[in-house]
Enzyme design. Sequence first.
Site, short mmCIF file in Angstrom:
data_model
loop_
_atom_site.label_atom_id
_atom_site.label_comp_id
_atom_site.label_asym_id
_atom_site.label_seq_id
_atom_site.Cartn_x
_atom_site.Cartn_y
_atom_site.Cartn_z
N SER A 121 0.83 -1.21 0.00
CA SER A 121 0.00 0.00 0.00
C SER A 121 0.86 1.25 0.00
CB SER A 121 -0.87 0.07 1.26
OG SER A 121 -1.43 -1.15 1.56
N GLU A 154 -4.60 -0.35 -8.72
CA GLU A 154 -3.61 0.60 -9.22
C GLU A 154 -2.41 -0.19 -9.75
OE1 GLU A 154 -4.04 4.53 -6.42
OE2 GLU A 154 -3.14 2.77 -5.50
N1 LIG Z 1 -5.63 -4.68 4.39
C1 LIG Z 1 -5.89 -3.82 3.41
O1 LIG Z 1 -6.96 -3.19 3.38
C2 LIG Z 1 -4.91 -3.66 2.29
C3 LIG Z 1 -5.32 -3.00 1.12
C4 LIG Z 1 -4.41 -2.88 0.06
C5 LIG Z 1 -3.14 -3.38 0.19
N2 LIG Z 1 -2.75 -4.00 1.35
C6 LIG Z 1 -1.39 -4.53 1.40
O2 LIG Z 1 -1.44 -5.93 1.14
C7 LIG Z 1 -0.40 -6.60 1.86
C8 LIG Z 1 -1.02 -7.66 2.74
O3 LIG Z 1 -1.94 -7.05 3.63
P1 LIG Z 1 -3.05 -7.89 4.41
O4 LIG Z 1 -3.99 -6.88 4.98
O5 LIG Z 1 -3.57 -8.98 3.55
O6 LIG Z 1 -2.17 -8.51 5.59
P2 LIG Z 1 -2.48 -9.81 6.47
O7 LIG Z 1 -1.69 -9.63 7.71
O8 LIG Z 1 -3.94 -10.05 6.57
O9 LIG Z 1 -1.86 -10.99 5.60
C9 LIG Z 1 -0.49 -11.17 5.41
C10 LIG Z 1 -0.21 -12.64 5.25
O10 LIG Z 1 1.15 -12.81 4.94
C11 LIG Z 1 1.62 -13.96 5.64
N3 LIG Z 1 3.06 -13.88 5.81
C12 LIG Z 1 3.80 -13.57 6.91
N4 LIG Z 1 5.11 -13.65 6.65
C13 LIG Z 1 5.21 -14.02 5.35
C14 LIG Z 1 6.31 -14.29 4.51
N5 LIG Z 1 7.56 -14.18 4.92
N6 LIG Z 1 6.04 -14.68 3.25
C15 LIG Z 1 4.78 -14.78 2.80
N7 LIG Z 1 3.70 -14.54 3.56
C16 LIG Z 1 3.91 -14.17 4.82
C17 LIG Z 1 0.86 -13.93 6.96
O11 LIG Z 1 0.86 -15.22 7.55
C18 LIG Z 1 -0.51 -13.45 6.51
O12 LIG Z 1 -1.37 -14.53 6.21
C19 LIG Z 1 0.34 -5.51 2.63
O13 LIG Z 1 1.45 -5.10 1.88
C20 LIG Z 1 -0.68 -4.40 2.74
O14 LIG Z 1 -0.11 -3.13 2.89
C21 LIG Z 1 -3.61 -4.17 2.38
#
Ligand SMILES: NC(=O)c1ccc[n+]([C@@H]2O[C@H](COP(=O)([O-])OP(=O)(O)OC[C@H]3O[C@@H](n4cnc5c(N)ncnc54)[C@H](O)[C@@H]3O)[C@@H](O)[C@H]2O)c1
Length: 315
Positions: A121, A154
């Site tokens: 993000s 995006e």
């Molecule tokens: N939550 C949102 O609304 C949102 C929106 C857009 C983008 N993002 C981005 O998407 C990404 C993920 O966010 P999220 O909200 O899904 O987080 P989340 O914490 O729900 O999920 C992350 C996942 O990654 C796993 N993980 C941990 N270490 C890891 C590793 N070394 N290799 C691979 N996987 C690993 C975790 O076990 C978890 O299941 C982030 O970069 C975040 O900024 C989030």
Amino acid sequence: MREIGQIAVVGAGLMGHGIALVFAQKDYSVTLYDINRPILERALLQIRSNLETFVEVGLETKERVEKVLSKIRISVDLKEAVKGAHFVIEAAPEDLTLKMNLFEELDRYCSKETILASNTSTLPISEIGRKAKEKERLVITHWFNPPHIVPAVEVVRGEATSQETFDISFELMKSIGKKPVKVLKEVPGFLINRIQTAMSREILSLLEKGVAEPEDIDAAVKGSFGLRLAVLGPLSIMDMAGLDLLYKAMNYLYPFLDRSTEVQKVLGEKIEQGKWGLKTGKGFFEYEQKEASALSRHSKERDKKLLSLLKTLSQ
Ligand SMILES: NC(=O)c1ccc[n+]([C@@H]2O[C@H](COP(=O)([O-])OP(=O)(O)OC[C@H]3O[C@@H](n4cnc5c(N)ncnc54)[C@H](O)[C@@H]3O)[C@@H](O)[C@H]2O)c1
């Protein structure tokens, strides 16, 4: 466009499992990777539940549920998970070191033709990919929560992203029914979060000044430009309003708008009081205490409304 059929999603949390579902619905073969099996099994249950919501609003058939699920394979072995993948999307935690290390590994494990995308993000792909050798195949595809529903993605190019990587990523997002937007420069917050944060700053400032109560602020936005924005973009709205009129209004209002460079106290206080929103039962509003079930019920209700709205808008 190069042949793309095999997708790997790295990280099966909030965003990853939704992203995997979208590709599976469009008949791509998807491998979903995470650090342990229970996380992946939970993700599969959530994917099934999300598919059932699609069925409830008439956007999927019951018969398709098992077929879509059969397109998703789970794996706890990164090298094996990305083997043969044409497009990899990383949705691991927002931590630069973690992402840099992951991209170094992905760069080693994947063939040179594989595009490596991050769902970050905030972080620039040039930083995330610093340890990768093949930098021209790195790109950001930034999805929005809930990723299986929100149309915009995006596509952000980094300093080294090749035109081919950028174009293929854009076309791929279109091919799965998303509405990708091109972000041509690496600016913090990209496009959508910058716009959203500018609005949040003003909202928190109005709240702090006691201009309106939280429920009235929400009702005001939902019942006015919130509704309009689902149909017309902000620049089209400006054109409709008349740019001459807007110019005068903006000249008058700009000096009164919030220009803080620090987040308002009203939010910091909530954090200190443990009022973190739905997940703690209290935020700007109060929710029932059973956090996990409340969260999933609110998400389900939100998803159903969003899907119904999208269905109507597409008619
Ligand atoms: N939550 C949102 O609304 C949102 C929106 C857009 C983008 N993002 C981005 O998407 C990404 C993920 O966010 P999220 O909200 O899904 O987080 P989340 O914490 O729900 O999920 C992350 C996942 O990654 C796993 N993980 C941990 N270490 C890891 C590793 N070394 N290799 C691979 N996987 C690993 C975790 O076990 C978890 O299941 C982030 O970069 C975040 O900024 C989030």
